[in-house]
Scaffold this motif. Structure first.
Motif, short mmCIF file in Angstrom:
data_model
loop_
_atom_site.label_atom_id
_atom_site.label_comp_id
_atom_site.label_asym_id
_atom_site.label_seq_id
_atom_site.Cartn_x
_atom_site.Cartn_y
_atom_site.Cartn_z
N ARG A 81 81.25 34.11 12.34
CA ARG A 81 81.90 34.47 13.61
C ARG A 81 83.35 34.89 13.38
O ARG A 81 83.85 35.83 14.01
N ARG A 82 84.06 34.21 12.45
CA ARG A 82 85.43 34.61 12.13
C ARG A 82 85.45 36.02 11.55
O ARG A 82 86.32 36.83 11.89
N GLN A 83 84.48 36.33 10.68
CA GLN A 83 84.38 37.68 10.12
C GLN A 83 84.08 38.69 11.22
O GLN A 83 84.63 39.80 11.22
N PHE A 84 83.22 38.32 12.15
CA PHE A 84 82.91 39.21 13.28
C PHE A 84 84.18 39.55 14.06
O PHE A 84 84.43 40.70 14.40
N ARG A 85 84.99 38.54 14.36
CA ARG A 85 86.22 38.79 15.11
C ARG A 85 87.15 39.72 14.35
O ARG A 85 87.75 40.63 14.95
N SER A 86 87.29 39.54 13.06
CA SER A 86 88.21 40.38 12.29
C SER A 86 87.69 41.81 12.14
O SER A 86 88.47 42.73 11.93
N ARG A 87 86.39 42.01 12.26
CA ARG A 87 85.79 43.34 12.09
C ARG A 87 85.43 44.01 13.41
O ARG A 87 84.88 45.11 13.42
N GLY A 88 85.67 43.34 14.52
CA GLY A 88 85.37 43.94 15.81
C GLY A 88 83.89 43.96 16.14
O GLY A 88 83.40 44.91 16.73
N ILE A 89 83.18 42.90 15.76
CA ILE A 89 81.74 42.80 16.01
C ILE A 89 81.50 41.71 17.04
O ILE A 89 82.10 40.64 16.97
N LYS A 90 80.61 42.00 17.98
CA LYS A 90 80.25 40.99 18.98
C LYS A 90 78.76 41.11 19.28
O LYS A 90 78.27 42.16 19.66
N ILE A 91 78.05 40.01 19.07
CA ILE A 91 76.63 39.95 19.45
C ILE A 91 76.60 39.54 20.91
O ILE A 91 77.12 38.50 21.29
N TYR A 92 76.01 40.39 21.75
CA TYR A 92 76.01 40.07 23.17
C TYR A 92 74.62 39.74 23.71
O TYR A 92 74.50 39.30 24.84
N GLU A 93 73.60 39.91 22.91
CA GLU A 93 72.26 39.51 23.36
C GLU A 93 71.38 39.22 22.16
O GLU A 93 71.30 40.00 21.23
N GLU A 94 70.74 38.07 22.19
CA GLU A 94 69.74 37.70 21.19
C GLU A 94 68.46 37.39 21.95
O GLU A 94 68.50 36.71 22.97
N ARG A 95 67.37 37.88 21.44
CA ARG A 95 66.10 37.68 22.12
C ARG A 95 65.01 37.35 21.12
O ARG A 95 64.90 38.01 20.09
N ARG A 96 64.23 36.33 21.45
CA ARG A 96 63.04 36.03 20.65
C ARG A 96 61.87 36.63 21.38
O ARG A 96 61.59 36.30 22.53
N GLU A 97 61.19 37.54 20.71
CA GLU A 97 60.07 38.25 21.31
C GLU A 97 58.78 37.77 20.65
O GLU A 97 58.81 37.05 19.66
N SER A 98 57.65 38.21 21.19
CA SER A 98 56.36 37.75 20.66
C SER A 98 56.15 38.17 19.21
O SER A 98 55.49 37.47 18.45
N ASP A 99 56.73 39.30 18.81
CA ASP A 99 56.51 39.78 17.45
C ASP A 99 57.72 39.64 16.54
O ASP A 99 57.72 40.11 15.42
N GLY A 100 58.79 39.01 16.99
CA GLY A 100 59.95 38.82 16.13
C GLY A 100 61.22 38.54 16.91
O GLY A 100 61.19 38.01 18.02
N LEU A 101 62.35 38.89 16.31
CA LEU A 101 63.66 38.65 16.88
C LEU A 101 64.36 39.97 17.11
O LEU A 101 64.16 40.92 16.36
N SER A 102 65.24 40.00 18.10
CA SER A 102 66.08 41.18 18.27
C SER A 102 67.45 40.71 18.73
O SER A 102 67.60 39.66 19.36
N ARG A 113 71.34 47.86 17.73
CA ARG A 113 70.23 46.95 17.98
C ARG A 113 69.61 46.60 16.65
O ARG A 113 69.28 47.48 15.85
N PHE A 114 69.45 45.30 16.41
CA PHE A 114 68.82 44.81 15.20
C PHE A 114 67.52 44.15 15.59
O PHE A 114 67.48 43.34 16.53
N SER A 115 66.44 44.49 14.92
CA SER A 115 65.14 43.86 15.17
C SER A 115 64.57 43.40 13.85
O SER A 115 64.64 44.09 12.85
N CYS A 116 64.01 42.23 13.88
CA CYS A 116 63.40 41.64 12.69
C CYS A 116 62.01 41.16 13.11
O CYS A 116 61.88 40.28 13.95
N PHE A 117 61.00 41.78 12.56
CA PHE A 117 59.64 41.45 12.93
C PHE A 117 59.02 40.54 11.90
O PHE A 117 59.09 40.79 10.71
N GLY A 118 58.40 39.46 12.38
CA GLY A 118 57.81 38.47 11.49
C GLY A 118 56.43 38.86 10.98
O GLY A 118 55.99 38.42 9.94
N ARG A 119 55.75 39.71 11.70
CA ARG A 119 54.39 40.08 11.31
C ARG A 119 54.38 41.53 10.87
O ARG A 119 55.08 42.38 11.40
N SER A 120 53.54 41.83 9.92
CA SER A 120 53.42 43.21 9.43
C SER A 120 52.45 44.02 10.25
O SER A 120 51.51 43.58 10.75
#
Length: 120
Positions: A81-102, A113-120
Motif C-alpha cells: 500500500r505504501r508503494q501504491f501511494r508513492s506510485r499513484g496507484i489505487k485499487i477501488y474495487e475487488e470482486r470475487r466472481e464464480s470463475d476467479g478474482l477481479s 482491470r486485473f482478472s485472475c481466473f482459477g479454472r482453465s
C-alpha cells in the motif's frame, strides 16, 4: 491461471507523458500480489476459526502459528500500500466472481482491470 488486463483512460486524466508508461509490469505484479494476499488473509482467518472450534490437540499452538503468518501477510500488504501511494496507484474495487478474482484500479490517472481466473 489466466490474467487479463484492461486499460482505459479516466475522464479526468491529462495527456500522459510519452516517456512514462501507463503502468509497468512490476506495478501490475504488485496489484496481483496485493489481491492474492487479501485472499490469503481471508483463508488464514477461516483456518484460525476452524482450529479454535475443532477438538484437536494443541489448538493454541496452531492458532498462534497461523496468527504469525497472518501478521506477516498484513505487514506485506501495508508495504505494498505504501508503494501504491508513492506510485499513484489505487485499487477501488475487488470482486470475487464464480470463475476467479477481479480488481479495478487507477494507475497515474488510467483505469485498469486485473482478472485472475482459477479454472482453465
Amino acid at each position: 491461471m489466466a490474467v487479463i488486463n484492461d486499460t482505459r483512460p479516466s475522464a479526468a486524466a491529462a495527456q500522459p507523458n510519452p516517456r512514462v508508461p501507463l503502468h509497468t509490469e512490476e506495478e501490475m505484479d504488485q496489484v496481483k500480489r496485493y489481491v492474492l494476499l487479501g485472499v490469503t488473509l481471508r483463508i488464514l482467518d477461516h483456518d484460525i476459526r476452524a482450529v479454535a472450534a475443532s477438538g484437536m490437540k494443541l489448538p493454541r499452538l496452531y492458532e498462534s502459528m497461523l496468527r504469525g503468518v497472518q501478521d506477516r501477510v498484513l505487514l506485506e500488504m501495508a508495504a505494498i500500500r505504501r508503494q501504491f501511494r508513492s506510485r499513484g496507484i489505487k485499487i477501488y474495487e475487488e470482486r470475487r466472481e464464480s470463475d476467479g478474482l477481479s480488481a479495478q484500479y487507477i494507475c497515474r490517472g488510467y483505469h485498469h482491470r486485473f482478472s485472475c481466473f482459477g479454472r482453465s
